[in-house]
Design a protein around this motif. Structure first.
Motif, PDB file in Angstrom:
ATOM      1  N   PHE A 179     -39.544   8.910   3.928  1.00  0.00           N
ATOM      2  CA  PHE A 179     -40.901   8.589   3.481  1.00  0.00           C
ATOM      3  C   PHE A 179     -41.109   7.074   3.475  1.00  0.00           C
ATOM      4  N   LEU A 180     -40.135   6.332   2.958  1.00  0.00           N
ATOM      5  CA  LEU A 180     -40.290   4.877   2.881  1.00  0.00           C
ATOM      6  C   LEU A 180     -40.317   4.262   4.280  1.00  0.00           C
ATOM      7  N   ALA A 181     -39.576   4.876   5.205  1.00  0.00           N
ATOM      8  CA  ALA A 181     -39.608   4.379   6.590  1.00  0.00           C
ATOM      9  C   ALA A 181     -40.984   4.604   7.200  1.00  0.00           C
ATOM     10  N   ALA A 182     -41.583   5.768   6.890  1.00  0.00           N
ATOM     11  CA  ALA A 182     -42.931   6.056   7.407  1.00  0.00           C
ATOM     12  C   ALA A 182     -43.951   5.096   6.807  1.00  0.00           C
ATOM     13  N   LEU A 183     -43.745   4.758   5.544  1.00  0.00           N
ATOM     14  CA  LEU A 183     -44.629   3.787   4.892  1.00  0.00           C
ATOM     15  C   LEU A 183     -44.521   2.427   5.585  1.00  0.00           C
ATOM     16  N   ALA A 184     -43.300   2.025   5.882  1.00  0.00           N
ATOM     17  CA  ALA A 184     -43.074   0.716   6.483  1.00  0.00           C
ATOM     18  C   ALA A 184     -43.706   0.638   7.866  1.00  0.00           C
ATOM     19  N   ASP A 185     -43.651   1.714   8.618  1.00  0.00           N
ATOM     20  CA  ASP A 185     -44.289   1.767   9.947  1.00  0.00           C
ATOM     21  C   ASP A 185     -45.747   1.341   9.854  1.00  0.00           C
ATOM     22  N   HIS A 186     -46.371   1.779   8.751  1.00  0.00           N
ATOM     23  CA  HIS A 186     -47.791   1.554   8.556  1.00  0.00           C
ATOM     24  C   HIS A 186     -48.129   0.072   8.550  1.00  0.00           C
ATOM     25  N   ARG A 187     -47.150  -0.723   8.125  1.00  0.00           N
ATOM     26  CA  ARG A 187     -47.477  -2.136   7.941  1.00  0.00           C
ATOM     27  C   ARG A 187     -47.367  -2.940   9.234  1.00  0.00           C
ATOM     28  N   VAL A 188     -46.991  -2.295  10.302  1.00  0.00           N
ATOM     29  CA  VAL A 188     -47.075  -2.959  11.600  1.00  0.00           C
ATOM     30  C   VAL A 188     -48.546  -2.943  12.002  1.00  0.00           C
ATOM     31  N   PRO A 189     -49.192  -4.107  12.078  1.00  0.00           N
ATOM     32  CA  PRO A 189     -50.640  -4.108  12.266  1.00  0.00           C
ATOM     33  C   PRO A 189     -51.048  -3.685  13.683  1.00  0.00           C
ATOM     34  N   ALA A 190     -52.033  -2.829  13.760  1.00  0.00           N
ATOM     35  CA  ALA A 190     -52.687  -2.454  15.021  1.00  0.00           C
ATOM     36  C   ALA A 190     -51.688  -2.146  16.124  1.00  0.00           C
ATOM     37  N   ALA A 191     -50.616  -1.453  15.771  1.00  0.00           N
ATOM     38  CA  ALA A 191     -49.591  -1.174  16.771  1.00  0.00           C
ATOM     39  C   ALA A 191     -50.015  -0.056  17.720  1.00  0.00           C
ATOM     40  N   THR A 192     -50.999   0.754  17.264  1.00  0.00           N
ATOM     41  CA  THR A 192     -51.378   1.910  18.063  1.00  0.00           C
ATOM     42  C   THR A 192     -52.485   1.533  19.040  1.00  0.00           C
ATOM     43  N   PRO A 193     -52.224   1.644  20.330  1.00  0.00           N
ATOM     44  CA  PRO A 193     -53.288   1.314  21.282  1.00  0.00           C
ATOM     45  C   PRO A 193     -54.428   2.315  21.191  1.00  0.00           C
ATOM     46  N   GLY A 194     -55.644   1.833  21.267  1.00  0.00           N
ATOM     47  CA  GLY A 194     -56.806   2.707  21.278  1.00  0.00           C
ATOM     48  C   GLY A 194     -56.969   3.316  22.650  1.00  0.00           C
ATOM     49  N   PRO A 195     -57.963   4.184  22.834  1.00  0.00           N
ATOM     50  CA  PRO A 195     -58.163   4.876  24.109  1.00  0.00           C
ATOM     51  C   PRO A 195     -58.367   3.895  25.271  1.00  0.00           C
ATOM     52  N   THR A 196     -59.066   2.779  25.005  1.00  0.00           N
ATOM     53  CA  THR A 196     -59.344   1.831  26.068  1.00  0.00           C
ATOM     54  C   THR A 196     -58.041   1.194  26.564  1.00  0.00           C
ATOM     55  N   GLN A 197     -57.214   0.800  25.588  1.00  0.00           N
ATOM     56  CA  GLN A 197     -55.937   0.179  25.974  1.00  0.00           C
ATOM     57  C   GLN A 197     -55.063   1.167  26.741  1.00  0.00           C
ATOM     58  N   LEU A 198     -55.127   2.431  26.311  1.00  0.00           N
ATOM     59  CA  LEU A 198     -54.304   3.424  27.001  1.00  0.00           C
ATOM     60  C   LEU A 198     -54.695   3.518  28.471  1.00  0.00           C
ATOM     61  N   ARG A 199     -56.003   3.481  28.720  1.00  0.00           N
ATOM     62  CA  ARG A 199     -56.459   3.570  30.118  1.00  0.00           C
ATOM     63  C   ARG A 199     -55.950   2.379  30.916  1.00  0.00           C
ATOM     64  N   MET A 200     -55.933   1.169  30.255  1.00  0.00           N
ATOM     65  CA  MET A 200     -55.472  -0.009  30.950  1.00  0.00           C
ATOM     66  C   MET A 200     -53.990   0.107  31.288  1.00  0.00           C
ATOM     67  N   LEU A 201     -53.247   0.758  30.402  1.00  0.00           N
ATOM     68  CA  LEU A 201     -51.823   0.947  30.676  1.00  0.00           C
ATOM     69  C   LEU A 201     -51.674   1.845  31.894  1.00  0.00           C
TER      70      LEU A 201
END
Lengths: 197, 203
Positions: free
Chosen positions: A175-197
């Motif tokens: 659980f604490l590891a999942a919490l810590a993941d959250h604090r990586v800012p904007a790590a998840t690419p949005g749909p637009t970024q995915l298309r660029m990849l």
């Protein structure tokens, strides 16, 4: 520091399930996390059963949930599912009430026979509320929660049996590891970024 | 123990005379007078009508509208609500009805069923009836509601009855219900008659 809300879905203040919420809370406080408790049984029953989301106490509970980055949900297992009073509170929450949050589902039960109830009955509801990461659920049996005094006990007077601490610690670490993941800012690419990849 | 326990078991014969089957509705919508409630009563009525038309005596049992007793579900008067839950379970066939909140049955329905007495449902045929806002929630009846009824000890021999909100608006609910009843009726009647009636309180 990450705020963690510990929700107790037990209708009883002296149950082992309520006690488990305090065991978790003490452990997390010991790790330096600010912890808040929300005991569903303290919310107005009338608002819960009539699904009155406008009641001030319900709004306050929604606010305290909104401020948390991590949520621990504890529930007794009744009839192979979560407590009705807890589901009544879930029914009142905004559809995205758990968006962005890490969630730890914990249950208490007389035996392990209903351990799957957490995954089949509780987890889908947490996902429906938009939880970012529901970590592995864990059921603690009544026998693993000992009262430290005789007679009716306050939740503070329950502790985890030594035989259960390893598994419980591993659950909390995930659980604490999942919490810590959250604090990586904007790590998840949005749909637009995915298309660029 | 080498004796075969099943060898000594005598199954009840299909009765030639019997009390009318009682058909009741248990409704878990938090608001009284909801469309879900009206639909539940329609379903119970339709089952009674179809049974009688098929020559199987049936009558309406005592319904429990959850919203009407909700105020006492968690309070000191919850014992009285528990008695109402056990009374509805005394019917031979119970239409257990819920709208879909957060992809599952309502908290009110679960809170009511949490009050069930031990073995209250073991002689009851339960019909899972779920009203869903969109077809994406259709499985909720079989994933959440039916397992709960089974855990309580009820028998659920029929397909779940799932109604989409739009069926009430476009007026197709009754026809769709009729098709479900036609399919479910033989098994409903057979199983309700086969279950033991011992231990039931008077209706």
């Amino acid at each position: 520091m990450t705020r963690i809300l510990i929700v107790s879905g037990s209708p009883s203040s002296t149950s082992r399930s309520a006690g488990l919420s305090r065991v978790v809370g003490r452990t997390l406080v010991g790790r330096g996390f600010p912890v808040a408790y929300l005991d569903i049984r303290d919310l107005p029953a009338d608002a819960l059963v009539h699904a009155d989301a406008t009641h001030q106490a319900i709004r306050d509970s929604v606010d305290v949930l909104a401020r948390a980055e991590g949520v621990v949900v504890t529930t007794p297992i009744y009839h192979a599912s979560i407590a009705g009073i807890l589901k009544a509170w879930f029914d009142l929450l905004p559809r995205t009430a758990l968006a962005g949050k890490a969630v730890l589902p914990l249950g208490t039960g007389g035996s392990l026979a209903h351990a799957l109830a957490l995954d089949y009955a509780l987890r889908p509801i947490l996902q429906a509320l938009g939880a970012r990461h529901v970590v592995g659920a864990h059921l603690v049996t009544d026998a693993q929660l000992e009262r430290t005094t005789g007679g009716p006990a306050s939740p503070a007077q329950v502790r985890l049996h030594a035989s259960a601490t390893d598994r419980f610690s591993a659950t909390l670490e995930a659980f604490l590891a999942a919490l810590a993941d959250h604090r990586v800012p904007a790590a998840t690419p949005g749909p637009t970024q995915l298309r660029m990849l | 123990m080498t004796e075969n326990a099943a060898a000594g078991t005598t199954l009840p014969a299909r009765p030639t005379t019997y009390a009318p089957l009682a058909v009741a509705a248990l409704v878990g919508h938090p608001r009284a007078g909801s469309r879900t409630e009206k639909a539940a009563l329609t379903v119970a009525d339709a089952i009674v009508d179809a049974l009688n038309t098929a020559g199987v005596l049936a009558e309406r049992g005592t319904d429990l509208i959850g919203a009407e007793v909700a105020a006492d579900v968690f309070g000191p008067a919850s014992q009285a609500v528990a008695a109402r839950v056990d009374r509805v379970a005394d019917a031979d066939i119970v239409v257990v009805t819920t709208p879909t909140f957060r992809g599952a049955y309502t908290g009110l329905l679960k809170a009511l069923l949490d009050l069930s007495g031990r073995d209250s449902w073991v002689s009851t045929v339960a019909v899972p009836f779920q009203v869903v806002g969109a077809p994406g929630h259709t499985l909720a009846a079989d994933l959440h509601l039916r397992p709960l009824l089974l855990e309580l000890g009820a028998t659920t021999p029929t397909a779940a009855l799932v109604a989409e909100d739009s069926w009430f608006a476009d007026g197709t609910f009754e026809a769709r219900l009729g098709a479900w009843v036609e399919q479910a009726l033989p098994v409903l009647a057979a199983v309700a008659h086969a279950l033991p009636r011992a231990g039931r309180t008077s209706r």
